[in-house]
Design a protein around this motif. Structure first.
Motif, PDB file in Angstrom:
ATOM      1  N   VAL A 270       0.848  -1.199   0.000  1.00 51.74           N
ATOM      2  CA  VAL A 270       0.000   0.000   0.000  1.00 51.74           C
ATOM      3  C   VAL A 270       0.884   1.249   0.000  1.00 51.74           C
ATOM      4  O   VAL A 270       1.911   1.297   0.669  1.00 51.74           O
ATOM      5  CB  VAL A 270      -0.923   0.007   1.249  1.00 51.74           C
TER       6      VAL A 270
ATOM      7  N   GLU B 150       1.639   5.083   1.076  1.00 52.72           N
ATOM      8  CA  GLU B 150       1.357   5.990   2.189  1.00 52.72           C
ATOM      9  C   GLU B 150       1.993   7.330   1.857  1.00 52.72           C
ATOM     10  O   GLU B 150       3.071   7.375   1.271  1.00 52.72           O
ATOM     11  CB  GLU B 150       1.973   5.425   3.475  1.00 52.72           C
TER      12      GLU B 150
ATOM     13  N   ARG C 217      -5.672   4.711  -0.606  1.00 51.04           N
ATOM     14  CA  ARG C 217      -6.409   3.725  -1.396  1.00 51.04           C
ATOM     15  C   ARG C 217      -6.295   4.112  -2.869  1.00 51.04           C
ATOM     16  O   ARG C 217      -6.200   5.300  -3.190  1.00 51.04           O
ATOM     17  CB  ARG C 217      -7.888   3.735  -0.997  1.00 51.04           C
TER      18      ARG C 217
ATOM     19  N   ASP D 241      -7.615   7.624  -4.447  1.00 45.30           N
ATOM     20  CA  ASP D 241      -7.616   8.761  -3.519  1.00 45.30           C
ATOM     21  C   ASP D 241      -7.055   9.988  -4.214  1.00 45.30           C
ATOM     22  O   ASP D 241      -6.166   9.897  -5.059  1.00 45.30           O
ATOM     23  CB  ASP D 241      -6.765   8.464  -2.277  1.00 45.30           C
TER      24      ASP D 241
ATOM     25  N   ILE E 150      -3.492  -2.708  -5.204  1.00 38.15           N
ATOM     26  CA  ILE E 150      -3.070  -3.184  -3.888  1.00 38.15           C
ATOM     27  C   ILE E 150      -2.539  -4.597  -4.072  1.00 38.15           C
ATOM     28  O   ILE E 150      -3.166  -5.419  -4.738  1.00 38.15           O
ATOM     29  CB  ILE E 150      -4.224  -3.138  -2.875  1.00 38.15           C
TER      30      ILE E 150
ATOM     31  N   VAL F 230      -5.510  -5.350   4.034  1.00 36.64           N
ATOM     32  CA  VAL F 230      -5.999  -3.990   3.805  1.00 36.64           C
ATOM     33  C   VAL F 230      -6.762  -3.444   5.011  1.00 36.64           C
ATOM     34  O   VAL F 230      -6.557  -2.305   5.414  1.00 36.64           O
ATOM     35  CB  VAL F 230      -6.874  -3.937   2.531  1.00 36.64           C
ATOM     36  N   GLU F 231      -7.629  -4.248   5.591  1.00 33.12           N
ATOM     37  CA  GLU F 231      -8.436  -3.772   6.726  1.00 33.12           C
ATOM     38  C   GLU F 231      -7.545  -3.310   7.869  1.00 33.12           C
ATOM     39  O   GLU F 231      -7.804  -2.293   8.498  1.00 33.12           O
ATOM     40  CB  GLU F 231      -9.393  -4.870   7.221  1.00 33.12           C
TER      41      GLU F 231
ATOM     42  N   PHE G 246      -5.742   0.132   6.893  1.00 31.42           N
ATOM     43  CA  PHE G 246      -6.603   1.303   6.904  1.00 31.42           C
ATOM     44  C   PHE G 246      -7.283   1.517   8.255  1.00 31.42           C
ATOM     45  O   PHE G 246      -7.723   2.616   8.553  1.00 31.42           O
ATOM     46  CB  PHE G 246      -7.609   1.247   5.755  1.00 31.42           C
TER      47      PHE G 246
ATOM     48  N   GLU H 214      -5.415   4.199  10.278  1.00 33.27           N
ATOM     49  CA  GLU H 214      -5.306   5.543   9.717  1.00 33.27           C
ATOM     50  C   GLU H 214      -5.121   6.564  10.821  1.00 33.27           C
ATOM     51  O   GLU H 214      -5.403   6.312  11.984  1.00 33.27           O
ATOM     52  CB  GLU H 214      -6.544   5.891   8.878  1.00 33.27           C
TER      53      GLU H 214
END
Length: 137
Positions: A55, A57, A80, A83, A98, A104-105, A108, A111
């Protein structure tokens, strides 16, 4: 997007896509930045994009005019696909896939803490405090 790319930044409103070819890419006005944006309101080293755990950032590098993700000011945030990133007032959409097997969960869910910044910092009216500044004596 070619296979060796990790994604791309697409200018909102048109323009050439900027390939994301390395795991860490600096963005700023300086020629030494990986992504050089020659605008007066972009800081010398404005932000950094980091690709980790599948991912992207984004991190603000102490810029004068800040960064936003989907219209919300931030200092650091996982991104994501799709974005919208604003650097000063220059907008880009990040496009990437991704990595398969990425949790993923979990990424994020971590965050930015909404209480990690003052409301003045969130609104862009005050520069973020660096660790060790301010506080009680």
């Amino acid at each position: 997007m070619s296979q060796e790319q990790l994604g791309e930044l697409v200018p909102v409103g048109g323009g050439d896509a900027i390939p994301l070819a390395r795991n860490i890419m600096t963005i700023g006005r300086r020629e030494s930045c990986d992504i050089c944006l020659k605008f007066q309101n972009v800081s010398g080293t404005h932000a950094e994009l980091v690709y980790k755990n599948g991912v992207w950032e984004i991190r603000d590098m102490g810029s004068a005019n800040g960064i936003k993700v989907n219209g919300e000011r931030t200092l650091r945030r996982p991104l994501r696909p799709g974005d919208e990133i604003s650097l000063a007032n220059h907008r880009y959409m990040i496009q990437y896939q991704i990595a398969t097997g990425t949790a993923v969960e979990d990424i994020f869910a971590q965050e930015e803490d909404v209480f990690g910044q003052s409301l003045m910092e969130k609104a862009g009216l005050e520069k973020p405090k660096r660790p060790g500044q301010g506080g009680k004596r």
